[in-house]
Scaffold this active site. Structure first.
Site, PDB file in Angstrom:
ATOM      1  N   SER A  40       1.068  -1.275   0.019  1.00 24.23           N
ATOM      2  CA  SER A  40      -0.210  -0.905  -0.192  1.00 24.23           C
ATOM      3  C   SER A  40       0.634   1.659  -0.095  1.00 24.23           C
ATOM      4  O   SER A  40       1.499   1.214  -0.932  1.00 24.23           O
ATOM      5  CB  SER A  40      -0.652  -0.601   0.998  1.00 24.23           C
ATOM      6  OG  SER A  40      -1.683   0.583   1.283  1.00 24.23           O
ATOM      7  N   ASP A 163      -5.770  -3.145  -3.069  1.00 24.09           N
ATOM      8  CA  ASP A 163      -4.726  -2.642  -2.101  1.00 24.09           C
ATOM      9  C   ASP A 163      -3.296  -3.291  -1.578  1.00 24.09           C
ATOM     10  O   ASP A 163      -4.399  -4.715  -0.528  1.00 24.09           O
ATOM     11  CB  ASP A 163      -5.649  -2.015  -0.847  1.00 24.09           C
ATOM     12  CG  ASP A 163      -4.649  -0.778  -0.048  1.00 24.09           C
ATOM     13  OD1 ASP A 163      -4.476  -1.789   0.827  1.00 24.09           O
ATOM     14  OD2 ASP A 163      -3.871   0.148  -0.075  1.00 24.09           O
TER      15      ASP A 163
END
Length: 277
Positions: A40, A163
């Site tokens: 991320s 993500d």
């Protein structure tokens, strides 16, 4: 890959500024990575480190303290609602973030970075973690940063990716699997806050997600093999119990300088204690 020291950078949106302070402390202490592993926002910070280790702290500090990060998630409410109406899935286009990264990275492929780098994303179709170890940098980092609801899934080949924090919030196990004997964990400060039972409606989902986010990291930390030294760098975050609601203010850049400085001070003190022990 000959790996002794790994830097592991976790996810957490705008709270990722804490990792810049940790990197500054590590740089001043002379600690250098043989491999960088990110997820991320940790993939974004990590790829900047892997691209140019000598200049990374200065460049990341400038990036985070400028309007660049906010611009990547810019637009009025009307613009964001319009994007959502067109897409049906997300509020922001990935184009500003792609352009930001493209303008700051000196190479285009992972294998050409100065320091070996890997990042992770969640594959939608296979419902599993996918590690990017080679190929185009931008697609890999954008896939790892594709926060559900905020950014669109990234299509690579026949698969779509979201993500990396969905599958690995702090992927210390990956660094160990690569053979690292010394691991420095850079995180966004949430793990320093003890969780409590939710008391308000909006805390229910956040608490549930936070449990899931920490679970794998906790398991990997308890299963470390003998001879592996792990340093969880302190963010100096407020340790008030409960979920950190600042994660909902993902466009709020007003506290970024404070995040960086607080993590820098706490991490510098930690490293000084370690060196004198």
């Amino acid at each position: 890959m000959n790996v002794d020291t790994a830097f592991v950078l976790g996810g957490g949106g705008v709270l990722g500024a804490h990792e810049v302070g940790m990197l500054r402390a590590l740089d001043e202490a002379g600690v250098k990575p043989d491999v960088v592993v990110g997820t991320s926002v940790g993939a974004l910070n990590g790829v900047m480190l892997a691209a140019d280790p000598a200049a990374a702290v200065a460049r990341l500090t400038s990036l985070w303290e400028s309007e660049a990060v906010r611009t990547a998630f810019g637009g009025s409410w009307m613009t964001r609602l319009s994007t959502l109406a067109r897409s049906g899935t997300h509020l922001h286009s990935a184009a500003p973030l792609r352009g930001l990264l493209a303008g700051m990275l000196p190479v285009t492929r992972i294998e050409d970075l100065a320091v070996p780098f890997q990042c992770v994303a969640a594959c939608v179709e296979r419902a599993t973690a996918h590690w990017f170890t080679e190929g185009p940098i931008l697609d890999a980092v954008l896939a790892s940063c594709a926060v559900p609801g905020l950014l669109p899934p990234v299509r690579i080949g026949g698969d779509h990716f979201l993500d990396g924090g969905l599958v690995h919030s702090i992927p210390v196990g990956r660094a160990v699997a690569l053979g690292a004997r010394r691991v420095y964990v850079l995180h966004v400060g949430r793990i320093e806050r003890p969780l409590v039972a939710p008391r308000r409606p909006w805390e229910v989902g956040l608490t549930a997600f936070e449990i899931a986010r920490r679970h794998r990291f906790t398991e990997e930390m308890t299963a470390l093999p003998d001879g592996v030294e792990v340093h969880v760098m302190p963010a100096g975050a407020e340790a008030r119990p409960g979920v950190d609601l600042s994660q909902l203010r993902y466009r709020d850049s007003s506290r970024i300088s404070g995040y960086i400085e607080r993590a820098y001070r706490a991490s510098s003190e930690y490293l000084a204690r370690r060196s004198s022990a």
